[in-house]
Design an enzyme around this catalytic site. Structure first.
Site, PDB file in Angstrom:
ATOM      1  N   LYS A 106       0.833  -1.209   0.000  1.00  0.00           N
ATOM      2  CA  LYS A 106       0.000   0.000   0.000  1.00  0.00           C
ATOM      3  C   LYS A 106       0.870   1.262   0.000  1.00  0.00           C
ATOM      4  O   LYS A 106       0.614   2.195  -0.756  1.00  0.00           O
ATOM      5  CB  LYS A 106      -0.914   0.035   1.236  1.00  0.00           C
ATOM      6  CG  LYS A 106      -1.859  -1.144   1.359  1.00  0.00           C
ATOM      7  CD  LYS A 106      -2.829  -0.972   2.528  1.00  0.00           C
ATOM      8  CE  LYS A 106      -2.181  -0.946   3.906  1.00  0.00           C
ATOM      9  NZ  LYS A 106      -1.496  -2.191   4.301  1.00  0.00           N
ATOM     10  N   ARG A 162      -9.596   1.034   8.964  1.00  0.00           N
ATOM     11  CA  ARG A 162      -9.197  -0.332   9.293  1.00  0.00           C
ATOM     12  C   ARG A 162     -10.298  -1.078  10.041  1.00  0.00           C
ATOM     13  O   ARG A 162     -10.127  -2.241  10.385  1.00  0.00           O
ATOM     14  CB  ARG A 162      -7.947  -0.314  10.165  1.00  0.00           C
ATOM     15  CG  ARG A 162      -6.639  -0.567   9.421  1.00  0.00           C
ATOM     16  CD  ARG A 162      -5.539  -0.447  10.442  1.00  0.00           C
ATOM     17  NE  ARG A 162      -4.293  -1.066  10.145  1.00  0.00           N
ATOM     18  CZ  ARG A 162      -3.242  -0.462   9.588  1.00  0.00           C
ATOM     19  NH1 ARG A 162      -3.318   0.768   9.175  1.00  0.00           N
ATOM     20  NH2 ARG A 162      -2.105  -1.109   9.456  1.00  0.00           N
ATOM     21  N   ARG A 209      11.093  -0.290  10.683  1.00  0.00           N
ATOM     22  CA  ARG A 209      10.041  -0.057  11.664  1.00  0.00           C
ATOM     23  C   ARG A 209      10.162  -1.024  12.831  1.00  0.00           C
ATOM     24  O   ARG A 209      10.455  -2.197  12.643  1.00  0.00           O
ATOM     25  CB  ARG A 209       8.669  -0.231  10.995  1.00  0.00           C
ATOM     26  CG  ARG A 209       8.273   0.966  10.194  1.00  0.00           C
ATOM     27  CD  ARG A 209       7.054   0.736   9.372  1.00  0.00           C
ATOM     28  NE  ARG A 209       5.963   0.070  10.078  1.00  0.00           N
ATOM     29  CZ  ARG A 209       4.752  -0.094   9.553  1.00  0.00           C
ATOM     30  NH1 ARG A 209       4.486   0.367   8.332  1.00  0.00           N
ATOM     31  NH2 ARG A 209       3.813  -0.699  10.228  1.00  0.00           N
ATOM     32  N   ARG A 242      11.724  -5.293   4.933  1.00  0.00           N
ATOM     33  CA  ARG A 242      11.621  -3.945   4.346  1.00  0.00           C
ATOM     34  C   ARG A 242      12.280  -2.868   5.198  1.00  0.00           C
ATOM     35  O   ARG A 242      12.406  -2.991   6.398  1.00  0.00           O
ATOM     36  CB  ARG A 242      10.164  -3.600   4.048  1.00  0.00           C
ATOM     37  CG  ARG A 242       9.318  -3.362   5.261  1.00  0.00           C
ATOM     38  CD  ARG A 242       7.864  -3.178   4.856  1.00  0.00           C
ATOM     39  NE  ARG A 242       7.037  -2.966   6.015  1.00  0.00           N
ATOM     40  CZ  ARG A 242       5.723  -2.771   5.968  1.00  0.00           C
ATOM     41  NH1 ARG A 242       5.086  -2.800   4.807  1.00  0.00           N
ATOM     42  NH2 ARG A 242       5.050  -2.569   7.075  1.00  0.00           N
ATOM     43  N   ARG A 292      -0.695  -8.287  13.424  1.00  0.00           N
ATOM     44  CA  ARG A 292      -1.281  -7.352  12.459  1.00  0.00           C
ATOM     45  C   ARG A 292      -2.121  -8.097  11.422  1.00  0.00           C
ATOM     46  O   ARG A 292      -3.157  -7.593  10.976  1.00  0.00           O
ATOM     47  CB  ARG A 292      -0.178  -6.522  11.798  1.00  0.00           C
ATOM     48  CG  ARG A 292       0.326  -5.438  12.748  1.00  0.00           C
ATOM     49  CD  ARG A 292       1.772  -5.073  12.532  1.00  0.00           C
ATOM     50  NE  ARG A 292       2.024  -4.401  11.296  1.00  0.00           N
ATOM     51  CZ  ARG A 292       3.233  -4.297  10.735  1.00  0.00           C
ATOM     52  NH1 ARG A 292       4.285  -4.842  11.322  1.00  0.00           N
ATOM     53  NH2 ARG A 292       3.387  -3.656   9.617  1.00  0.00           N
TER      54      ARG A 292
HETATM   55  P1  AMP Z   1       0.728   0.852   9.125  1.00  0.00           P
HETATM   56  O1  AMP Z   1       1.857   1.798   8.961  1.00  0.00           O
HETATM   57  O2  AMP Z   1      -0.461   1.234   8.291  1.00  0.00           O
HETATM   58  O3  AMP Z   1       1.131  -0.587   8.951  1.00  0.00           O
HETATM   59  O4  AMP Z   1       0.245   0.984  10.654  1.00  0.00           O
HETATM   60  C1  AMP Z   1       1.117   0.663  11.716  1.00  0.00           C
HETATM   61  C2  AMP Z   1       0.332   0.532  12.997  1.00  0.00           C
HETATM   62  O5  AMP Z   1      -0.295   1.789  13.306  1.00  0.00           O
HETATM   63  C3  AMP Z   1      -0.814  -0.471  12.966  1.00  0.00           C
HETATM   64  O6  AMP Z   1      -0.361  -1.803  13.232  1.00  0.00           O
HETATM   65  C4  AMP Z   1      -1.695   0.075  14.093  1.00  0.00           C
HETATM   66  O7  AMP Z   1      -1.151  -0.212  15.375  1.00  0.00           O
HETATM   67  C5  AMP Z   1      -1.571   1.580  13.890  1.00  0.00           C
HETATM   68  N1  AMP Z   1      -2.584   2.084  12.934  1.00  0.00           N
HETATM   69  C6  AMP Z   1      -2.352   2.676  11.723  1.00  0.00           C
HETATM   70  N2  AMP Z   1      -3.504   3.015  11.123  1.00  0.00           N
HETATM   71  C7  AMP Z   1      -4.491   2.624  11.966  1.00  0.00           C
HETATM   72  C8  AMP Z   1      -5.908   2.674  11.894  1.00  0.00           C
HETATM   73  N3  AMP Z   1      -6.543   3.191  10.815  1.00  0.00           N
HETATM   74  N4  AMP Z   1      -6.616   2.168  12.946  1.00  0.00           N
HETATM   75  C9  AMP Z   1      -5.998   1.664  14.029  1.00  0.00           C
HETATM   76  N5  AMP Z   1      -4.670   1.559  14.142  1.00  0.00           N
HETATM   77  C10 AMP Z   1      -3.913   2.034  13.130  1.00  0.00           C
END
Ligand code: AMP
Length: 219
Positions: free
Chosen positions: A13, A88, A161, A127, A172
């Site tokens: 994404k 989400r 990360r 990554r 996740r």
């Molecule tokens: P990402 O960078 O999109 O993989 O998000 C990393 C982490 O941020 C996720 O595993 C969640 O802990 C938190 N997070 C990001 N976006 C959301 C969302 N829309 N709702 C809830 N938690 C989020």
């Protein structure tokens, strides 16, 4: 154009959102990036989110809905945006619907990036990104042309990360399957859901996304 990119962690994404941003002048709105920035700045939101994110669980709906509600009103979103990692949950999708209706704007498409779960752990644990410009790379699949030098900005510092480890990725994935996958029928019922093959190489995915959106690869 207003888009959502939907898919599990490691689906690509972020990579595709960066390309759509560069090609079409859309703002990339990544709640994950915004939360990581809040952690780095040690804000109240960041302090609340830090441990939850490290475990791979979802931050509360209120927090992310508040962040997005503020962000989509900013000037760089006027030409359109790509939501990367939001919504989400169904509650977040409903909050987004209300936000868009209040601004009299609509979603053009929700693009599901379909991937095999077995590939995701490898993708995510390999990554890393350029610390200077955020360009994404992978130990095996997307290497910079010159070892240790970012293709985009020639930076030489890279970062990984904290949550890109196997235990967190598995949590996740569970969160995705349990809480995010219900968004697929939610958006299918609204006639905006499109699917692309997220297992193809990144350039082929970019081409397929442009095709399903009915836009060119640039401009
Ligand atoms: P990402 O960078 O999109 O993989 O998000 C990393 C982490 O941020 C996720 O595993 C969640 O802990 C938190 N997070 C990001 N976006 C959301 C969302 N829309 N709702 C809830 N938690 C989020």
């Amino acid at each position: 154009m207003r888009l959502i990119l939907l898919g599990p962690p490691g689906a690509g994404k972020g990579t595709q959102a960066q390309r759509l941003e560069a090609a079409h002048g859309l703002a990339q709105l990544s709640t994950g990036d915004m939360l990581r920035a809040a952690i780095a700045a040690d804000t109240e939101v960041g302090r609340r989110a830090k441990d939850i994110m490290a475990r791979g669980e979802l931050v509360s709906d209120d927090v992310v809905v508040g962040i997005i509600a503020d962000r989509i009103g900013e000037a760089d979103c006027a030409n359109g945006f790509i939501l990367d990692g939001f919504p989400r949950t169904v509650a977040q999708a409903e909050a987004l619907d209300a936000m868009l209706a209040a601004r009299d704007i609509a979603l053009d498409a929700v693009v599901e990036m379909k991937v095999d779960e077995e590939a995701l752990v490898d993708r995510v644990t390999g990554r890393y990104t350029c610390a200077q410009c955020g360009a994404g790379y992978h130990d095996r699949n997307i290497k910079p042309a010159r070892d240790g030098v970012c293709d985009r900005c020639a930076g030489t510092e890279f970062s990984r990360r904290e949550d890109d480890n196997e235990a967190s990725v598995r949590t996740r994935l569970e969160a995705y399957n349990g809480q995010t996958a219900p968004l697929l029928p939610y958006y299918a019922a609204r006639g905006v859901l499109k699917g692309v093959d997220g297992m193809a190489d990144p350039d082929a995915v970019t081409t397929e996304i442009a095709a399903v959106l009915g836009v060119g690869l640039s401009g």
